[in-house]
Design a protein around this motif. Structure first.
Motif, PDB file in Angstrom:
ATOM      1  N   TYR A  31       5.377   7.239   4.709  1.00 42.30           N
ATOM      2  CA  TYR A  31       4.671   7.337   3.420  1.00 42.30           C
ATOM      3  C   TYR A  31       5.708   7.612   2.346  1.00 42.30           C
ATOM      4  N   MET A  32       5.397   7.247   1.120  1.00 41.84           N
ATOM      5  CA  MET A  32       6.275   7.578   0.005  1.00 41.84           C
ATOM      6  C   MET A  32       5.431   7.871  -1.219  1.00 41.84           C
ATOM      7  N   ASP A  33       5.995   8.657  -2.114  1.00 44.71           N
ATOM      8  CA  ASP A  33       5.295   8.903  -3.372  1.00 44.71           C
ATOM      9  C   ASP A  33       5.159   7.588  -4.127  1.00 44.71           C
ATOM     10  N   ASN A  34       4.089   7.479  -4.879  1.00 49.88           N
ATOM     11  CA  ASN A  34       3.900   6.321  -5.753  1.00 49.88           C
ATOM     12  C   ASN A  34       3.779   5.001  -4.978  1.00 49.88           C
ATOM     13  N   MET A  35       3.319   5.149  -3.742  1.00 52.75           N
ATOM     14  CA  MET A  35       3.279   4.005  -2.837  1.00 52.75           C
ATOM     15  C   MET A  35       2.009   3.172  -3.037  1.00 52.75           C
ATOM     16  N   LEU A  36       2.142   1.853  -2.937  1.00 53.55           N
ATOM     17  CA  LEU A  36       0.980   0.967  -2.971  1.00 53.55           C
ATOM     18  C   LEU A  36       0.547   0.640  -1.539  1.00 53.55           C
ATOM     19  N   ARG A 258       7.676  -1.125  -6.595  1.00 50.84           N
ATOM     20  CA  ARG A 258       7.167   0.113  -6.010  1.00 50.84           C
ATOM     21  C   ARG A 258       7.174   0.067  -4.486  1.00 50.84           C
ATOM     22  N   PRO A 259       7.200   1.237  -3.873  1.00 53.48           N
ATOM     23  CA  PRO A 259       7.065   1.260  -2.409  1.00 53.48           C
ATOM     24  C   PRO A 259       5.696   0.716  -2.007  1.00 53.48           C
ATOM     25  N   ALA A 260       5.618   0.161  -0.817  1.00 50.14           N
ATOM     26  CA  ALA A 260       4.345  -0.377  -0.346  1.00 50.14           C
ATOM     27  C   ALA A 260       4.177  -0.101   1.138  1.00 50.14           C
ATOM     28  N   LYS A 261       2.940   0.163   1.513  1.00 53.77           N
ATOM     29  CA  LYS A 261       2.637   0.435   2.916  1.00 53.77           C
ATOM     30  C   LYS A 261       1.589  -0.555   3.409  1.00 53.77           C
ATOM     31  N   MET A 262       1.763  -0.993   4.655  1.00 47.72           N
ATOM     32  CA  MET A 262       0.710  -1.766   5.317  1.00 47.72           C
ATOM     33  C   MET A 262       0.541  -1.252   6.735  1.00 47.72           C
ATOM     34  N   PHE A 263      -0.699  -1.280   7.199  1.00 49.48           N
ATOM     35  CA  PHE A 263      -0.998  -0.821   8.558  1.00 49.48           C
ATOM     36  C   PHE A 263      -2.288  -1.545   8.942  1.00 49.48           C
ATOM     37  N   LEU A 264      -2.158  -2.550   9.791  1.00 52.99           N
ATOM     38  CA  LEU A 264      -3.320  -3.387  10.088  1.00 52.99           C
ATOM     39  C   LEU A 264      -4.359  -2.629  10.900  1.00 52.99           C
ATOM     40  N   SER A 265      -5.623  -2.905  10.603  1.00 49.31           N
ATOM     41  CA  SER A 265      -6.682  -2.331  11.436  1.00 49.31           C
ATOM     42  C   SER A 265      -6.614  -3.012  12.803  1.00 49.31           C
ATOM     43  N   ARG A 266      -7.220  -2.372  13.797  1.00 53.70           N
ATOM     44  CA  ARG A 266      -7.210  -2.950  15.147  1.00 53.70           C
ATOM     45  C   ARG A 266      -7.820  -4.347  15.140  1.00 53.70           C
TER      46      ARG A 266
END
Lengths: 758, 157, 294
Positions: A31-36, A258-266
């Motif tokens: 995780y990061m601050d200001n993350m999309l 900006r930082p970005a996160k992805m995490f696919l659902s099952r």
């Protein structure tokens, strides 16, 4: 066999404690601050033309920062063999997992809601869901180039003549299902701009350098602007060999800063991720009256789905192994890789071998039965031995332990009790049986260029940092490398630190696949270690004036064999630093390879791993439920570096084999996957996994690091045929299709009149 | 977003979060508190990776909403190690080689902890039943069963 | 699979408060007990998003007590508590056996019998035993109490005899007598945790003559609701029991069920499994009596 201080010991893995206390950071844990948050809109249809994509409503949704489509991708086709895969679909969608648009928003719920507001107009096209119709070519085309992505024919000897002279011929058509990797961690990652201004992607993967190359090519970014880091990954098994979230993450950070996160659902992961190729295999196999195999004629069709991915190489492995570990003088193989709209198939542990091994090992069993021969005896009469020539007239130079494995299987108590077990019935509807199968697979990437680099840094306090780009996908390669390094560099294991898979810090050690990462990285490490030891000895000579030939390394010191004088590694480090010699060493290793036989890309291999397996099953003839009670695995994977990791790899692969054999039924109906979660796509639970016994057949592979080969894949390959052969032994019914689900088996039992309790 | 204050005890300490009351405990542990030892394998209650102890019992944090957590005690894998010393269950998983990719392991460890608390000398069948809802894709479970047996042995000393 | 970020949750501490909220909110709220199925359904959009009435903390609804001629189970009682209750193991063993298979330990610890009943999945493992144990459901509202026999509670697929102001507070089951035996059967596609393809509960009353004086059979996952297998029951009651008569009786179950194709199996397979499962159950019950020296 030479004894080592660290190699060969069942040392708990270095990374295990952090994982047990929840400290290890996986790709989904960043995780990061200001993350999309990134969210992909995927196709509604298995096959459709895209008429228009309207993102205006989504863009107005609160919290949405950007929405991307194919227009944002400078080079919108990529792929390892054939650039047929779009980052975001433009003209068409080709399977239900196909990505159409990408949303970046302040929260995951805003991203998801916005994705649903994107208005995509489709014109549905006929769904190509049948490989046989697909190859006829008069219907719909998945790609403009036609539905046959690759086809080839390999012939040695004369099968027809052999069939004329055979005592027995068995011909069957086999089908194998689409297996889903079902790693516990779905595809995930985080991207950001690092302190040097590089777009940095911390994500799942199996090859940081290759992922980086694909990011740079599709987004038209210079190499120095992108950095890929692959932390410990929550399982891969080949399913993270292809690109998943990496380009999307890079795109969001590139465009928004900006930082970005992805995490696919099952569900999203299950639908969109690559699968094991469904296969259709027709085999006609002949033997003489002594059970000597004379000929094997094979037709293989692999359904690669929407894109090729690693399909061409998977087809090669299927071709290479479809004759099992046997010497068969006459072979004829026709093989096709076919596009459909069913899914997207690519790499999965075993890489084409589990499919064909199910066929050939069922065939050999059927021949044994016809001739009244013991199933192990017939295999022993045909197996390849070291120095033999294989089916492609290739000399088998590496170590070969299959005969030894089968001999041990023959003496195993489970095999000896086979007939007694069969007679035991504790309920009128329960049948028991014991079956065997053999397996083979080449390791290394065959005839394709494959080289890797490993670096070693001597720290000022006398420890070593091993730098390599192998990825820790659960298999334990990092810990095994540490064990080898401690022996090669003659130091305590705790003085080895591993830095892995960061393109800004570690050299390219090629992709982590094909069961050969230990072999490749281990050999590169050997070269780097030799280089490092030379430097240590140079430091010793400088310090003592003694000649280099007098010195050797021993447990953290350079020691003179004549005077007994010694120099610690930390002192050596100081001298190397002062004299400007440097404290780093690199080793490059290129895997020796063969010339591919005409019609193939990368076969044969120089090296093979082998295994035999015995399965004990219990079948409920009133429900079709198969319980695998026990599995004995006899893998030949060369020298065992760490017995704990070794058996763990074999047991884990074998459990996936149980899933492949009897449980894992990816139901795809007209291009729609129906089993999209873990309550409908059933992988083995602790109650489904059988008791297992792993008996390593330790041959020494002279070219391997300290005699090691590869073990990642071999455990899965013999399981499905061993289970199928055990079901035949138990019930008299041979099933030609995996997975042998309860309903499928029940139907076959009923057709054969074998479903009456007594 | 409808948020409200929820108070509960997390790994022995009182905490207060300001979150939507129907967010799941898993969403809050990971995305709000960044306590990532608890893993998200399916968010459907099918895999067990997100298992935590709720008032000492193993539950899916993905199927528990914050309103249900209010005033209760939650223990996650990070809360097992006391004074930096790993729990006997954690050590047993490490020593038996039961950890490969390890993503399922925090869930297994929490389910094992709950089992051993309720039943300090479980039979092999008890072990299989207690862990039947935890999926592992790497190990084939052989070494996981060994780990639980070892933990039983060590805890009994 | 979207987060429930925009939902209000009412969390009363007492039954009285809960009933008051139900009277006030009616259809605008959905009751959440353990929540193990509801949360997924709501996140996946299978169930419309509504504000929640969280009764998880109403501990007065967690109990297992001996009543006059029945066992009374509070609606919030978890399946772990049901499976391990001595009372239920002694007097309603088939319910304890079913409770043990409804899901993983994690699910059993949280899911409640009341939640399972109102969730009304045709494949719910707890329901067939409740059918053969003549369960009565107690529904409360601020208006008063209604007692509804389980069979009339289910009127169709997920159609229940419960008003929007009512809360299911208790389940009563009959105690099994000395001369009764029963079995719970489940056919799932995995040996571990799996949703039933077919499940069944059998309850028989022996006469002194090695025949069944009374038989009750209920099956799940083969119709929009759990169903009684009346044709089989009739074919077994008072009849001589041997391999061929129990096969014949089991085969009659196809008259009582109306299965459909789904991802877990075809209708045809479900029909055959219903027959075979009943055969296995009857064989086990009779074999047990024979083993016991009859």
């Amino acid at each position: 066999m030479q004894q080592f201080r660290w190699v060969g010991r069942p040392i708990p893995r270095l990374d295990a404690l952090d994982k047990a206390v929840g400290r290890t950071k996986y790709p989904s844990d960043y995780y990061m601050d200001n993350m999309l948050w990134g969210k992909v809109l995927r196709s509604k249809y298995p096959h459709a033309k895209i008429l228009s994509i309207d993102v205006s409503k989504a863009l107005k949704h609160p919290g949405v920062v950007a929405v991307f489509t194919h227009k944002d991708i400078p080079n919108n086709r990529f792929g390892l063999f054939h650039k047929d895969r779009p980052v975001l679909c433009d003209d068409k969608v080709r399977y239900i997992g196909d990505p159409v648009a990408l949303v970046a928003a302040e929260t995951p719920e805003a991203a998801e809601d916005a994705a649903n507001l994107i208005d995509v107009r489709y014109e549905p096209l006929p769904v190509v869901d049948d490989v046989f119709k697909a190859v006829e070519g008069d219907g719909a085309k998945v790609h403009e180039r036609g539905n046959v992505a690759r086809q080839t024919r390999i012939t040695f000897g004369d099968v027809e003549e052999a069939f004329d002279n055979a005592e027995v011929i068995v011909e069957n058509t086999y089908r194998t299902g689409a297996q889903i990797h079902a790693y516990l961690e779905t595809e995930a990652g985080l991207s950001y701009i690092d302190e040097k201004g590089r777009i940095t992607i911390v994500s799942c993967g199996q090859s940081p350098y290759r992922d980086k190359k694909e990011i740079c090519e599709t987004l038209a970014l210079p190499e120095e602007k992108v950095r890929v880091i692959i932390p410990p990954v929550g399982g891969a098994f080949g399913g993270k060999d292809d690109i998943s979230v990496q380009i999307f993450l890079a795109l969001i950070t590139l465009k928004t800063g900006r930082p970005a996160k992805m995490f696919l659902s099952r569900e999203e992961s299950t639908i969109s991720s690559t699968k094991r190729h469904m296969a259709y295999i027709t085999m006609k196999t002949a033997a003489d009256k002594n059970g000597k195999l004379l000929a094997n004629q094979t037709e293989i069709i692999l359904d690669t789905g929407a894109y090729e991915g690693l399909g061409p190489a998977v087809l090669d492995v299927a071709i290479e192994n479809c004759n099992g570990p046997y010497k068969i003088p006459n072979i004829d193989i026709k093989a096709k890789l076919v596009y459909t709209n069913n899914y997207f198939a690519s790499a999965f542990r075993g890489f084409g071998a589990p499919q064909v091994m199910f066929a050939i090992e069922s065939q050999v069993d059927a021949i044994a039965e016809k001739l009244g021969l013991d199933p192990i005896e017939i295999r022993l009469r045909n197996v390849v031995r070291r120095g033999d020539y294989g089916v492609f007239r290739n000399k088998i130079e590496g170590s070969v332990g299959i005969a030894d494995a089968l001999e041990k299987a023959r003496m195993h108590e489970l095999w000896l009790r086979r007939d007694d077990i069969r007679k035991t019935r504790h309920r009128p509807w329960i049948r028991q049986g014991v079956g065997v199968a053999a397996a083979v697979k080449g390791y290394t990437i065959g005839a394709l260029p494959d080289k890797g680099v490993v670096g070693i840094e001597l720290t000022t306090d006398g420890r070593f940092i091993i730098k390599l780009s192998s990825t820790e996908i659960g298999q334990g390669v990092v810990a095994a490398i540490a064990q080898i390094a401690a022996d090669m560099l003659s130091c305590h294991l705790k003085n080895i630190e591993i830095k892995a898979a960061d393109t800004s810090q570690t050299p390219d050690t090629s992709v982590t696949s094909a069961s050969r990462q230990l072999y490749l990285a281990g050999n590169a490490l050997r070269k780097a270690s030799e280089e490092m030891i030379k430097k240590l000895i140079t430091a010793f000579s400088i310090a003592t004036g003694e000649p280099a030939y007098n010195a050797s390394v021993s447990d953290g010191y350079v020691v003179s064999t004549s005077t007994g004088r010694r120099l610690s590694y930390s002192e050596a480090a100081r001298i190397l630093e002062e004299k400007g010699i440097g404290r780093e060493a690199f080793g490059e290793y290129e895997v020796p390879r063969t010339t591919p036989i005409p019609g193939t890309l990368e076969i044969p291999h120089l090296f093979y791993m082998y295994a035999a397996a015995i399965a004990h099953v219990e079948v409920n003839i009133l429900t079709g439920v198969v319980k695998v009670k026990k599995l004995v695995l006899l893998p030949d994977a060369g020298r065992v570096i760490n017995p704990q990791t070794f058996t763990g790899q074999v047991e884990g692969a074998a459990a996936q084999g149980i899933g492949y054999a009897v449980l894992e039924d990816a139901k795809i109906e007209q291009g729609i996957l129906r089993t999209i979660n873990l309550s409908t796509y059933l992988i083995p639970s602790i109650k489904d996994a059988p008791a297992m016994e792993v008996i390593p057949i330790e041959t020494t592979e002279d070219t391997g690091p300290l005699g090691a080969k590869g073990v990642g894949e071999i455990g899965i390959i013999p399981v499905a045929p061993a289970v199928a052969n055990a079901i035949k032994h138990a019930t008299g019914v041979r099933v030609l299709e995996v997975p042998i689900t309860p309903e499928r088996l029940y139907r076959r039992l009923k057709e054969a009149g074998q479903n009456t309790p007594r | 977003m409808r948020r409200r204050v929820v108070r509960f005890i997390l790994n022995g300490e009182e905490v207060e979060v300001y979150v939507p009351p129907a967010f799941t405990l898993l969403e809050v542990l990971r995305d709000v508190l960044h306590l990532t030892g608890t893993k998200d394998g399916c968010s459907d209650g099918d895999c067990g990776a997100c298992t935590v102890l709720l008032d000492g019992k193993a539950v899916h944090s993905c199927l528990t909403i914050m309103a249900q957590v209010e005033g209760r005690e939650v223990t996650t894998v990070e809360g097992l190690a006391g004074d930096g010393e790993p729990d006997v269950v954690q050590k047993a998983y490490v020593e038996t080689g039961a950890i490969q990719c390890g993503y399922c392991i925090p869930g297994f460890i929490m389910a094992t902890k709950a089992l051993l608390t309720a039943n300090p000398s479980p039979s092999e069948d008890d072990i299989l039943e207690a862990l039947r809802g935890n999926l592992c894709r790497c190990t084939g479970y052989v070494k996981i069963v060994e780990a639980v047996k070892k933990a039983v042995e060590e805890a009994g000393r | 699979m979207n987060r429930l970020h925009d939902i209000e949750v009412y969390s009363p501490k007492t039954l009285e408060e809960a009933l008051e909220i139900l009277r006030r909110e009616g259809d605008r709220v959905k009751v959440i007990a353990g929540g193990t199925d509801l949360i997924i359904q709501m996140k996946d959009g299978i169930m419309p998003r509504k504000n929640l009435l969280n009764i998880y903390s109403i501990d007065e609804l967690r109990y297992i007590r001996m009543g006059n001629d029945s066992i009374r189970i509070g609606a919030l009682t978890s399946f772990t508590d049901i499976a391990s209750s001595a009372l239920i193991r002694n007097y309603a063993r088939i319910l304890a056996d079913a409770a043990n298979t409804i899901g993983s330990i994690q699910i059993m610890n949280k899911a409640s019998i009341g939640g399972n009943l109102v969730n009304a999945s045709p494949a719910a493992d707890s329901i067939p035993p409740l059918y053969v144990l003549d369960a009565v459901l107690v529904l409360r509202s601020v208006e008063g109490v209604r007692e509804v026999p389980i069979q009339s509670f289910y009127r169709g697929y997920k159609k229940l005899d419960i008003r929007s102001d009512e809360l299911l507070t208790e389940v009563r089951v009959r105690r099994m007598a000395e001369d009764e035996d029963g079995i719970f059967l489940k056919h799932g596609l995995r040996l571990g945790d799996a949703i039933s393809v077919v499940n069944a509960a059998l309850l028989v009353k022996w006469d002194g003559d090695d025949r069944f004086k009374d038989v009750k059979i209920a099956l799940g996952a083969v119709a929009p609701t759990v169903v009684r297998a009346r044709s089989c029951e009739e074919a077994l009651t008072g009849k001589e029991l041997n391999d061929s008569t129990i096969w014949d009786a089991a085969s009659k179950v196809v008259n009582d069920i109306s299965p459909i194709d789904d991802v877990r199996g075809t209708a045809e397979y479900r029909r055959e499994m219903s027959v075979n499962l009943l055969y296995i159950g009857l064989w086990e019950i009779i074999n047990k009596r024979n083993q016991a020296g009859w």
